[in-house]
Design an enzyme around this catalytic site. Structure first.
Site, PDB file in Angstrom:
ATOM      1  N   SER A 154       0.804  -1.215   0.000  1.00  0.00           N
ATOM      2  CA  SER A 154       0.000   0.000   0.000  1.00  0.00           C
ATOM      3  C   SER A 154       0.831   1.257   0.000  1.00  0.00           C
ATOM      4  O   SER A 154       1.912   1.321   0.565  1.00  0.00           O
ATOM      5  CB  SER A 154      -0.966   0.000   1.180  1.00  0.00           C
ATOM      6  OG  SER A 154      -0.291   0.473   2.321  1.00  0.00           O
ATOM      7  N   LYS A 155       0.245   2.238  -0.645  1.00  0.00           N
ATOM      8  CA  LYS A 155       0.867   3.545  -0.747  1.00  0.00           C
ATOM      9  C   LYS A 155       1.066   4.120   0.656  1.00  0.00           C
ATOM     10  O   LYS A 155       2.101   4.674   0.980  1.00  0.00           O
ATOM     11  CB  LYS A 155      -0.106   4.414  -1.551  1.00  0.00           C
ATOM     12  CG  LYS A 155       0.335   5.790  -1.823  1.00  0.00           C
ATOM     13  CD  LYS A 155      -0.715   6.438  -2.711  1.00  0.00           C
ATOM     14  CE  LYS A 155      -0.505   7.937  -2.747  1.00  0.00           C
ATOM     15  NZ  LYS A 155      -1.453   8.593  -3.624  1.00  0.00           N
ATOM     16  N   ARG A 156       0.034   3.910   1.493  1.00  0.00           N
ATOM     17  CA  ARG A 156       0.090   4.492   2.830  1.00  0.00           C
ATOM     18  C   ARG A 156       1.228   3.921   3.665  1.00  0.00           C
ATOM     19  O   ARG A 156       1.877   4.617   4.423  1.00  0.00           O
ATOM     20  CB  ARG A 156      -1.249   4.281   3.546  1.00  0.00           C
ATOM     21  CG  ARG A 156      -1.582   5.423   4.461  1.00  0.00           C
ATOM     22  CD  ARG A 156      -2.747   5.124   5.361  1.00  0.00           C
ATOM     23  NE  ARG A 156      -2.681   3.793   5.941  1.00  0.00           N
ATOM     24  CZ  ARG A 156      -3.724   3.005   6.126  1.00  0.00           C
ATOM     25  NH1 ARG A 156      -4.901   3.406   5.772  1.00  0.00           N
ATOM     26  NH2 ARG A 156      -3.576   1.818   6.669  1.00  0.00           N
ATOM     27  N   GLY A 177       3.927   2.909   2.508  1.00  0.00           N
ATOM     28  CA  GLY A 177       5.218   3.209   1.874  1.00  0.00           C
ATOM     29  C   GLY A 177       5.917   1.974   1.334  1.00  0.00           C
ATOM     30  O   GLY A 177       7.140   1.932   1.298  1.00  0.00           O
TER      31      GLY A 177
END
Ligand code: GLU
Length: 481
Positions: free
Chosen positions: A252-254, A256
Site C-alpha cells: 500500500s501507498k500508505r 510506503g
C-alpha cells in the site's frame, strides 16, 4: 513466429512494484525467446495529465536494466507508441464493428442511465447496460447522429453461451456471456476507452503474448470477442498474480511499500530489488537465489510462474539487499553511504572512508546508517550495567579500575592513528597483566555507550579523535562513581 510483448503502463507518476514485476517478466520472457519487447504508454483514459509521469516510467525501467526494443523514445515500425498520439485511429475501427453488428451507437444520457441503474439496484440486481439503444432502427440512429446528439459506441456482447480462453498461468478461463456488460468502446468525446484502445493497439502492434496483472483476467473474454468480431488472431495470455504484503494485505501507498521509489529512497539497491522481485511469483526450480539480469533471462520459464499470490517478504528483500551492498565496490559503497552519514555526522571531521570500511558489511539498507553511526556524533545515554560481561570477565567495578589504567595511556598518545592507539594500548594491557577483554570491553562501552558497534574500541577511538575519546572515557569514569 517472432515473440512480441509489451508493457503498457498508464502514466500515474509512480511505478508500483507489481507493475515493475510485470515489466520485468515481460522483458525476461521476451529476451529468452529472442523477441521484441515494446513499451506503450496508455494515456487515453487519463483524467488528468501528470507532469513528468512518463519520465518516471522511462527512468525506472532503464535504471533497472529493463530495456525496450520499440517505444516512444526509441521508435519502431508500429508507432506512435503513446496512445494519445494515436487517438484518431480508433473511431474507424469502432465504426467497422458497428457495420458488423458487433457494436452500436448509444444515445442514453447520464440521467437516464442513473435512473435505470437505481431501479435495478432497488431490485437487488447488478446493473449492466440493457441494450436499450441496440433496438434503434438504422434510420433512428442516423437521425440522431445528424441532429448532433451526443453518443458513445458500445460493444454488443452476446447474451447466450460462454466466452473462454486458455491462460498460460491460470489455465482454462470461461465466463457466461450473459454476465458481460456492453462496455463503451468510444466515449462521448470521440476518444477510445482504455479497454478498446488496448485491444486495437495489441493487434496493430503485432503483440503475440499479453502478460499483465490478473485484474484483467475477467475482462479478457470481452477483448477476445472484439478480436473475433474483427477476425483477428487472439494473442496468448499470461496473467500474473497480485504482489501482496502478506496473505491478507496488498502493498500500500500508505505504508510506503507499494512504489519502486519508496524502496530506492529508503536505500534499497535496484539490483537487489529486481533480483528479489523476480522471485515473487516465479521460481527457477533450483535453490539459486542470486541472479544477474542475464542469469534471470537464462533461467526464466513461464511454466514456473505461480498461481498463488506473490508475497513480498520485506525481511527477505532486506537480507538480499545486505548481500548486494556487501558486494558493492568499496568506492561505490562510500559514495552511496556518504549522504546518509552526512545526516548525522556532517561537519564532525570523521574519517568517512575508514567508517565506511567498518560499515559496509553491516549495512542492510542505507537508511539504517544514521542510527548506526549517530553514537559518533553524540554519546548515547547508557547504563553502567553494560559493563557487566561474563565472557569478557568484567563488571562495573573492574571497568572502573581498567578505565583508570587506560585513561592516562590515551592522554599520552601523540600520533592519534588507529595503529598507534592499538599498539600503545595493547602494550599497556600486556604490561599490566590484565585480560584484553576486561579492558577493551569497558573502553568500547565508554566510547560508544553501545554493546554492538561498527569496529571495536581502537577504531572508535580513532574515529572520535583524541579529545572526544578522552572526554568520553572521563565521563564513563564519572558514571562509575
Ligand atoms: N494500462 C494498463 C495498466 O496500466 C495495462 C493493461 C494491460 O497490460 O493490458 O494497468
Amino acid at each position: 513466429m517472432e515473440v512480441r510483448t509489451r508493457f503498457a503502463p498508464s502514466p500515474t507518476g509512480f511505478m508500483h512494484l507489481g507493475g515493475l514485476r510485470t515489466a520485468l517478466y515481460n522483458y525476461l520472457f521476451t529476451k529468452k525467446m529472442g523477441g521484441k519487447f515494446i513499451l506503450r504508454i496508455e494515456d487515453t483514459d487519463q483524467e488528468r495529465f501528470v507532469e513528468g509521469a512518463t519520465d518516471v516510467i522511462y527512468d525506472t525501467l532503464k535504471g533497472c536494466g529493463i530495456n525496450w526494443d520499440e517505444g516512444p523514445d526509441v521508435g519502431g515500425n508500429y508507432g506512435p507508441y503513446v496512445q494519445s498520439e494515436r487517438k484518431n485511429l480508433y473511431l474507424p475501427y469502432a465504426q467497422q464493428l458497428v457495420e458488423k453488428g458487433a457494436a452500436y451507437y448509444c444515445f442514453c444520457t447520464k440521467e437516464e442511465l442513473d435512473e435505470r441503474r437505481a431501479a435495478c439496484e432497488a431490485k437487488g440486481e447488478v446493473f449492466k447496460y440493457d441494450k436499450h439503444c441496440l433496438n434503434l432502427s438504422k434510420e433512428e440512429v442516423q437521425q440522431k447522429l445528424d441532429a448532433g446528439i451526443p453518443y458513445v459506441i458500445r460493444m454488443n456482447c452476446p447474451t447466450e453461451g460462454e466466452s473462454a480462453y486458455d491462460d498460460l498461468v491460470f489455465g482454462h478461463i470461461a465466463f457466461p456471456n450473459d454476465t458481460l456488460d456492453d462496455m463503451i468502446l468510444i466515449k462521448a468525446d470521440g476518444m477510445p476507452t482504455y479497454n478498446f484502445a488496448n485491444v486495437i493497439d495489441d493487434h496493430l502492434m503485432g503483440i503475440t503474448h499479453v502478460m499483465r496483472g490478473m485484474e484483467y483476467l475477467s475482462s479478457t473474454p470481452k477483448y477476445n470477442l472484439l478480436y473475433n468480431a474483427f477476425g483477428w488472431e487472439i494473442p496468448q495470455y499470461i496473467h500474473l498474480t497480485t504482489v501482496m504484503r502478506d496473505s491478507q494485505h496488498k502493498l500500500s501507498k500508505r505504508d510506503g511499500d507499494a512504489y519502486y521509489s519508496d524502496f530506492i529512497q529508503k536505500g534499497y539497491l535496484k539490483e537487489a530489488l529486481i533480483n528479489y522481485l523476480a522471485l515473487v511469483g516465479w521460481n527457477p526450480g533450483t535453490d539459486q537465489e542470486f541472479f544477474t539480469m542475464d542469469e534471470l533471462i537464462e533461467a526464466f520459464d513461464v511454466s514456473r510462474l505461480n498461481k498463488s499470490p506473490g508475497i513480498f517478504d520485506m525481511e527477505k528483500l532486506t537480507w538480499m539487499n545486505a548481500k548486494y551492498i556487501s558486494e558493492l565496490p568499496f568506492d561505490t559503497y562510500l559514495e552511496m553511504a556518504t549522504p546518509w552519514l552526512d545526516k548525522v555526522l556532517a561537519g564532525k571531521g570523521i574519517d568517512y572512508r575508514r567508517l565506511a570500511e567498518l560499515m559496509q558489511g553491516r549495512t542492510e539498507v542505507f537508511n539504517r546508517i544514521p542510527d548506526m553511526v549517530s553514537f559518533l556524533a553524540e554519546l548515547p545515554d547508557y547504563s553502567i550495567d553494560l559493563h557487566t560481561h561474563k565472557k569478557m570477565k568484567t563488571d562495573p567495578v573492574i571497568a572502573k579500575e581498567n578505565l583508570e589504567l587506560v585513561l592516562p595511556i590515551l592522554k599520552g598518545i601523540d600520533n592519534w592513528s588507529e595503529q598507534n592507539i592499538h599498539d600503545i594500548v595493547m602494550a599497556a594491557i600486556a604490561e599490566s597483566g590484565k585480560k584484553n577483554g576486561a579492558v577493551l570491553w569497558p573502553l568500547r562501552i565508554a566510547l560508544s555507550g553501545l554493546e554492538s558497534t561498527p569496529g571495536g574500541a581502537f577504531e572508535i577511538a580513532y574515529l572520535l579523535g583524541k579529545d572526544e575519546s578522552i572526554r568520553r572515557v572521563e565521563k564513563g569514569l564519572e558514571k562509575l562513581g
